[in-house]
Write a protein that holds these residues in place. Structure first.
Motif, mmCIF file in Angstrom:
data_model
loop_
_atom_site.group_PDB
_atom_site.id
_atom_site.type_symbol
_atom_site.label_atom_id
_atom_site.label_comp_id
_atom_site.label_asym_id
_atom_site.label_seq_id
_atom_site.Cartn_x
_atom_site.Cartn_y
_atom_site.Cartn_z
ATOM 1 N N MET A 78 -1.445 -3.105 1.218
ATOM 2 C CA MET A 78 -1.715 -2.826 2.376
ATOM 3 C C MET A 78 -0.663 -3.641 3.220
ATOM 4 O O MET A 78 -0.459 -4.879 3.046
ATOM 5 N N LEU A 79 -0.060 -2.921 4.198
ATOM 6 C CA LEU A 79 1.121 -3.354 4.908
ATOM 7 C C LEU A 79 0.905 -4.061 6.488
ATOM 8 O O LEU A 79 1.506 -4.724 7.052
ATOM 9 N N VAL A 83 6.282 -4.152 7.666
ATOM 10 C CA VAL A 83 7.169 -3.344 6.336
ATOM 11 C C VAL A 83 8.336 -3.788 6.716
ATOM 12 O O VAL A 83 9.160 -4.534 5.711
ATOM 13 N N ASN A 112 -2.148 2.767 5.412
ATOM 14 C CA ASN A 112 -0.851 2.819 5.563
ATOM 15 C C ASN A 112 -0.255 4.218 5.805
ATOM 16 O O ASN A 112 -0.965 5.228 5.152
ATOM 17 N N ASP A 116 5.894 4.758 8.220
ATOM 18 C CA ASP A 116 5.854 3.342 8.331
ATOM 19 C C ASP A 116 6.415 2.903 7.028
ATOM 20 O O ASP A 116 6.882 1.665 7.083
ATOM 21 N N ILE A 117 5.836 3.076 6.032
ATOM 22 C CA ILE A 117 6.175 2.534 4.531
ATOM 23 C C ILE A 117 7.428 2.951 3.893
ATOM 24 O O ILE A 117 7.891 2.511 2.926
#
Length: 242
Positions: A78-79, A83, A112, A116-117
């Motif tokens: 989980m970020l 990131v 997430n 974004d990732i």
């Protein structure tokens, strides 16, 4: 003793996230370190939500860890909002990074966002989506082995690194995509067990840190996880890994 680092969310049940990763690292002979990116509100009956920690907080956590420990192998889950920060640290310290691209919790809450990732998906050495995550990342529906293979090819072409699609949501068979396509399965255990994805990616990191080639680690991880699921603790809600 060598050190491995988990960057992920905090789960108060210890079933997933940073704590589960650290437990897994220790079981496989490493000292585990953890950097929390978010606090989750959950128990074995459900996931109520989470609070993301600011990137400034995560940066301070990472700075003091990296000042003190020679970290080379890192698992990310989980970020939150960190990131770009994690990408910077990974490049600065030349981490070998495994990314478990968690997208939603069991109740459907977004953890997430794909957009974004993307930066982390592009620099990770290995990504380990389950079937629902692979569907979203690849943009196709997965209903059978042929679909898994199609999705894996899309993701390896898109991100250029190893991809493992975990088969717990399908036939229980895992698939490794790299120079070749390999698969490995064991009998599917009919239990709803919390945190198997976290344990998968953190045990994969552990076996690779031991010096195994990814093709070897891929098989050892499934054997390890099979034993963990067999010994899962029945809580009345989701079962927990031991």
């Amino acid at each position: 003793m060598e050190y491995l680092l988990s960057i992920a969310g905090f789960d108060p049940t210890s079933g997933a996230g940073v704590i589960r990763d650290i437990i897994t690292f220790r079981k496989l002979g490493f000292y585990g370190l953890g950097v929390a990116t978010a606090l989750t509100y959950q128990n074995t009956r459900g996931f109520d939500g989470f609070k993301v920690l600011s990137s400034n907080v995560v940066e301070q956590e990472l700075k003091v860890i990296m000042e003190d420990f020679p970290i080379k192998f890192v698992k990310v889950g989980m970020l939150g909002t960190s990131v770009d920060l994690i990408v910077e640290f990974a490049r600065e310290y030349d981490w070998f990074l495994i990314f478990d691209p968690l997208l939603t919790a069991k109740n459907g809450k977004t953890i997430n966002k794909i957009e974004d990732i993307e930066p982390l998906l592009k620099i990770a050495e290995v990504i380990t989506p389950n079937v629902p995550e692979a569907e979203k990342l690849a943009g196709i529906k997965i209903k059978n082995e042929s679909d898994v293979i199609s999705a894996g090819k899309i993701l390896t072409h898109k991100y250029g690194k190893y991809v493992i699609i975990k088969g717990g949501h399908l036939n229980g068979r895992d698939y490794l995509f790299g120079d070749e396509i390999k698969s490995y399965g064991m009998p599917k255990i009919n239990k709803i067990v919390h945190g198997t994805g976290c344990a998968y990616s953190s045990s994969l990191l552990s076996f690779i840190a031991k010096g195994l080639k990814i093709e070897e680690a891929f098989i050892e991880v499934r054997k390890f996880l099979q034993r963990e699921i067999e010994n899962a603790i029945d809580t009345g809600g989701y079962s927990l890994l031991p």
